[in-house]
Structure formats: C-alpha cells, structure tokens
Scaffold this active site. Sequence first.
Site, PDB file in Angstrom:
ATOM      1  CG  ASP A   1     -11.388 -11.249   8.856  1.00 42.98           C
ATOM      2  OD1 ASP A   1     -10.589 -11.011   9.578  1.00 42.98           O
ATOM      3  OD2 ASP A   1     -11.346 -11.499   7.789  1.00 42.98           O
TER       4      ASP A   1
ATOM      5  NE  ARG B   1      -2.841  -1.636   3.220  1.00 35.42           N
ATOM      6  CZ  ARG B   1      -2.671  -3.055   3.200  1.00 35.42           C
ATOM      7  NH1 ARG B   1      -3.244  -3.903   2.003  1.00 35.42           N
ATOM      8  NH2 ARG B   1      -2.358  -3.604   4.217  1.00 35.42           N
TER       9      ARG B   1
ATOM     10  CG  ASN C   1     -11.070  -5.315   3.344  1.00 36.40           C
ATOM     11  OD1 ASN C   1     -10.023  -5.004   3.394  1.00 36.40           O
ATOM     12  ND2 ASN C   1     -11.616  -6.447   3.716  1.00 36.40           N
TER      13      ASN C   1
ATOM     14  CB  ALA D   1      -4.529 -12.396  11.995  1.00 34.37           C
TER      15      ALA D   1
ATOM     16  CB  CYS E   1      -5.628 -17.755  -4.404  1.00 32.62           C
ATOM     17  SG  CYS E   1      -4.621 -16.857  -2.929  1.00 32.62           S
TER      18      CYS E   1
ATOM     19  CG  ASN F   1      -8.775 -11.403  12.000  1.00 30.97           C
ATOM     20  OD1 ASN F   1      -8.108 -10.681  10.969  1.00 30.97           O
ATOM     21  ND2 ASN F   1      -8.411 -12.615  11.892  1.00 30.97           N
TER      22      ASN F   1
END
Length: 730
Positions: A348, A160, A435, A221, A657, A303
């Site tokens: 989560d 990011r 998100n 996590a 994925c 989470n």
Amino acid sequence: MNPRYLGPVEAVLVAVILLLAPVMVALHGGTSPMSASGGEDIATRLAATDGVDGDKIINADANPGDWLSNGRTYSEQRHSPLKAIDTSNVKDLGVAWQFRTNTVRGLESTPIVVNGVMYVTGSWSKVWALDAKTGAQIWAYDPQVPGQWGRFACCDVVNRGVALWKGAVYVGTLDGRLVKLDAKTGKPIWDINTIDRQRPYTITGAPRIVKGLVLIGNGGAEYGVRGYITAYDADTGRQVWRFYTVPGDPRQPPEDAAMAAAMKTWSTGNTDQKWWEQGGGGTAWDSMAYDPDLDLVYIGTGNGSSWNRNLRSPGGGDNLYLSSIVALRPDTGELVWYYQTTPGDDWDYTATQHLILADLTIDGAPRKVIMQAPKNGFFYVIDRQTGKLISAKPYTTITWASGVDMATGKPIENPGVRYGKLPSAQVPGPIGAHNWQPMSFDPQTGLVYIPVIDGSFIYAQHKELSYVPGAWNVSDFAQLGQMVLAGIEKGQAPPPFKGFIRAWDPVAQKMAWQVEMTGAWNSGMLTTAGGLLFAGGSDGIFAAYNAKTGEKVWSLDLKTAMTAPAISYEVDGEQYIAIAAAFGGSGGLGATSDANTPVMKNGNNEGRIFAFKVGGTKIVEPIKVEGTATIAPPDEKVDPVLAKKGFDIYHRNCAVCHGVLLASSREVPDLRHSSPEIWASYSDIILGGALKDKGMASFADILNKDDVAALRAYTLQSAQAEWAAAHPKK
Ligand code: CA
C-alpha cells in the site's frame, strides 16, 4: 472594535457573538446578499468568482489575498505571499471566527477563497460558502450521499475541497458523482456520474481545472477497483478523456498505447487469479499539479488491488502504473512520461501523495522539478519535463529498501520484504511515512515541510488466498490483530507511532530541522511570506513556527484535532489564516484510543472551521455533547470459541473504522460502550442496515447470521473484560 483592547467579560461576549453569527445568519436565510461591515456587500464579492479561470490561477500571485486552487497555484506549493502576519506579531494571533459544520466525521478540506468568500467542504461531501471575514454562512449544499456508501470509504467519509471556475463550484462526491454548483447560490447546475456504480469507488479528492477541463480521479483500491482519472468539460459536464492507470481485461484491446505498454508488466502466472476482476488498483485519489509552460498535468497513483502482488499478478512484474507519477497532456490525456516509485507494490505504498512543482538550482544548473514524499519513505526530486530521476533519499526510517538505484531509478528492495507464507514487519506501514496531508514549499527558505509518520506494520497473507468482492482485499488484519494481541500478552505492545514536522532541503536531500508532534496523525502544511509555517496536531494545538529554524512562535489550543492543511487569505486589507478542524481520515479512524486527542477528551468529533487574525480571541471552548457515559454491557455468558471466530471476522471487516482490538479513536463508536438497544440489534444493524443512514452500512452481502453472532460474542467478551477491569468486585 478591536477585541485586543477589551476586558475579559467583553472578550467573552465578542466570542459568543462570533460563535452565534453563523446561526443568526442561518435564521435569516443564507442566500440573501448581506452587507459586510466596512467592505463590499456579499453579492458584489460573490461576483468575483466569475473571473476565476486558467489565466487567473496561472497569475495567482497578482491576487495574493485569494486562495484560488487546492494548492493555491497550479504548482501546488501551498505558500502564501501574504506577510502582514509575521514572526514579530504572530504572538497576537487569535480566533477571528469559527463555523460549526455539524458533522462528526473527518475534515480534510482546503478552503478556496475568492474576494472574501470561502468555499469549504466537509464530511459526506457537503459544501459551504462562508463570508471569509465573519464566518457567516452564505449558502450550504448537501449532495445527499447515501450513508450505505460509507462502507466503501477505506479512509473516512472525507472530502478535500472544491475547485472554482467561471462562477461555478465543482465538488466530487463520496459516491462518485461530480457536481457543478452556482457559486453565488449553491444550486446544482449539473450532477454527473463518474464511476461504475456496481464497484466500490469513492471520491474524496479535490478536482483541479485545467484549460476548461475538470480533472477528477477516485479511490477504492483497498476493496477492488480499476483506477482512472477523467477530464470533463467544465461548461457541459461532457467527458473529454479518461486515462486508466492500470490495464483491464487482456482479452480486450487496450484503450491506448499506455495500456498496451502496461499490460506487459502484469501476469497471471498460469493461475486463475485475474487482476482485472479484482480491479488492479492504481487509483488517483488525490494529488495533481499542472505546468502551463510544459503543458503537462501530473497525477499521483495508488496501490494495487488486491494489495498483495501474489494475489493480483502472481507472475510478478512491475504492474504499471501503480504507485507512480504520470505526466499527461491535459487536452487528450495522452501519457508523456511516468516514474514508478514502488514497482510491484505489496505494501500500500501509494504515490498519491502531494506533488509540488518548483524551479531549483541543482549542481549549479536551473532545474524544473517535481517533488514528492510518497508513502514508501523516499523523497524524490524528478525532472518534470522528462521524468528522469534527479535524486531520491529516505526522509525517515525505512526498512523495505536500502536506497534507490540511480541508473534504473528503481528502489533496491531488502531481502524478505515481500510477504507470503511468512508475514513481514516493515517501516513504513500502509499509513505511510507520509500520507495525503499536503506539504508546503517555501521559496524563501528553499525547504519542503513534510508531515512525517514513523511506525511499523505487520503485513500478512490472507489465509484463504482469494479475492472477496466488496470486502477489504488488503493484507490479513486478523493475523495482524492476533500478533499484536500475542505481543501485548507477553508485555510487548507495539511501539506507538510518532509524528514529526520535518523541514527538508530538496537540493541537499537532507533534513534542516524537525519538530516532534504529540501524536502521529497531524495536519498538512502552510507557509507564508511572513516567514511562518502553520500546522496543527491530533492533540488540538494549532501552532506557528519560524520556517527557517523550526522555533515555535505561537500556539493555540483549539480543543479540536486537525488533519486538514491551513490556508491564508486577505479581506478588506487584513490577513487571515484558516483551517478545518476535526479528527479523521485513515489515521484518524484507524488510530486506537489516545487520551491526548480532543475526541477522547470531549467525547465527540464535532467539526468546525477556524479563521485567525492578529488581535483575535484566544479563548476557545471545547464542543461538549451529552450522552457519552458508558454503561455496563449485558451480563451474558459468552462462548469463547465463538468469540475467537468473531475476532477474525471483526478484524477483517470492522477494525478499519472501529479500531484494532476494539480500541476506537471515537470518531466512530467504540463498540464496547454500546447501549442496550445496540447490543439487542446486531442483526438489524449489520445485516438489515438499520443504521445505514448514519454511515453504518449493511454487510449482508459478505456476512451471515452466524458471523454476526460471532462478532457480537467477540465485542461482548471484550466489553465485559473492560468493564470488569474498571469495576473490580468489592
Ligand atoms: Ca491505499
């Protein structure tokens, strides 16, 4: 030469030249100083990074043409004071330049711009310095992340962005390193390890630099790690402090007072479940903000590891500091206050989402607030000096709680929302109602702009009730897959996720307006003093909206999906907007085949960085690559019992994925459309790691030959069914 006044043929030529510019520069060797037309040469421009420090970032508004830090300012408002592009001329916005990253995975980077030089990251933690006026590459840096490490990235091999400080660029790498680069050359100055390399940690977040300390957290996590954030001396790379977000082994003395207090909120409940062996979670993988007046740095935590509290803390408890905002002293890492959004998280529901600092007038009084819209669906306004909750209201549909108790600051959970023997369907799901995609706060409208996701999810308990090192330790995706499949067979496919831009009034705690997007997984937000909100979609459309009303005032089809947030900057007196474009992240990987995405239309997910200016070209070509035609799967008889076993193995290990029910978003290959070579090499790939350099890791530590045979039976059965449906016998 202004492309606005050119005919179509000339415009195409200009577009071709702009496209080729980075290639031509690369051929000439990227590091030599170049003369930028009509301005300073690149060497002079690059020297400006020497002056980037805390004072410069605190006074960011004195240099509105720069974008100095991830959220532009320490307050992370993601609002640009530039206003040359406004509601009257935005209709003439077009592409100034584009830069191909030659990557095919997700791009989530916020570019940093200092004095006309852009520093931007891509998948596998690669970094580029670009001439922000032309898109010409100045230098490139590849940290050589081992492809095998891609397995530990729950949510794509993304990055990011960088941080800039006193002539250096800092990047966290997917495999847990922090690298300091010379901002002028891209050459590494130091490269340090920040993790226990035996655990599945990753870094995808952008570092922030406060008082000469580089702050970096990590993720992992979903697999099993203990979260923490570390401060390193920006000069030397020496570790100054580390703040753990969850307690470790209770037989050892706690690291600090915060861990001693947290320990009381975790319990093994007389079972042999040990959260400290699972990791506990609470990873600080993205958001940070800093208030220099209060001298507090704010971190969002994630989470639990494992997801389900029954596994990690069967005796119950709030499990501090999961899903929390923690306020720390930047010099020492000492905890000053915390606010936990989701006590004893099962779902989560991370609170790693974007944090924004602002000064608001609430009930007639000025308040210094911190705002967050975490995954759990509540919009929180908190006093950032004390951590006391001011207000919390749902910003979208939620089913798991009926509200937040203002006396305790805790959510009021609805009955039956925790899952054990029975699964539990909830809104939002683990992708969250919001998100990582950053919001923006516009001080002119007083609104916060949230990229909202609306969708449900079925949480279910692992049948085995055990933690598997190195594997997904989440809820049971195989049970989820079976329930989805059973629904489809009964003609009850789950409703598609929806995506919105919601303009939220944080004082009144209500929506001002909303825009529905084509898909659910879209870009972050940027507002500008020109009265505009910029956002892109999974459909490849980049658009500007009137920030006050939500009216769409401009759009351009980039033929590339966006999830990253846009920025704005200025070079030689001209304002630009820029965005990194490619599908990706958890929602990009996890999305099932969607015909509206450019990834599906183009057959690839080639990334590019776009910059826009008034008078730029409106012609954007898709990037086409060859070799995506599907071929018939092998004509072998498949054992249905083996395929059924493969279904479960696939959904526990591969679906995140490659897609639920094998419907890949095509960011990574759709396994039903494999070549004969792939069908013949399942063992070499899954156990032998034959494609690990491409990011397909070996799973030999958790899968065996029989598992691979079952996996192949499942994928082949599905491939044959799909092929037969598309090619009916005459
Ligand atoms: Ca997570």
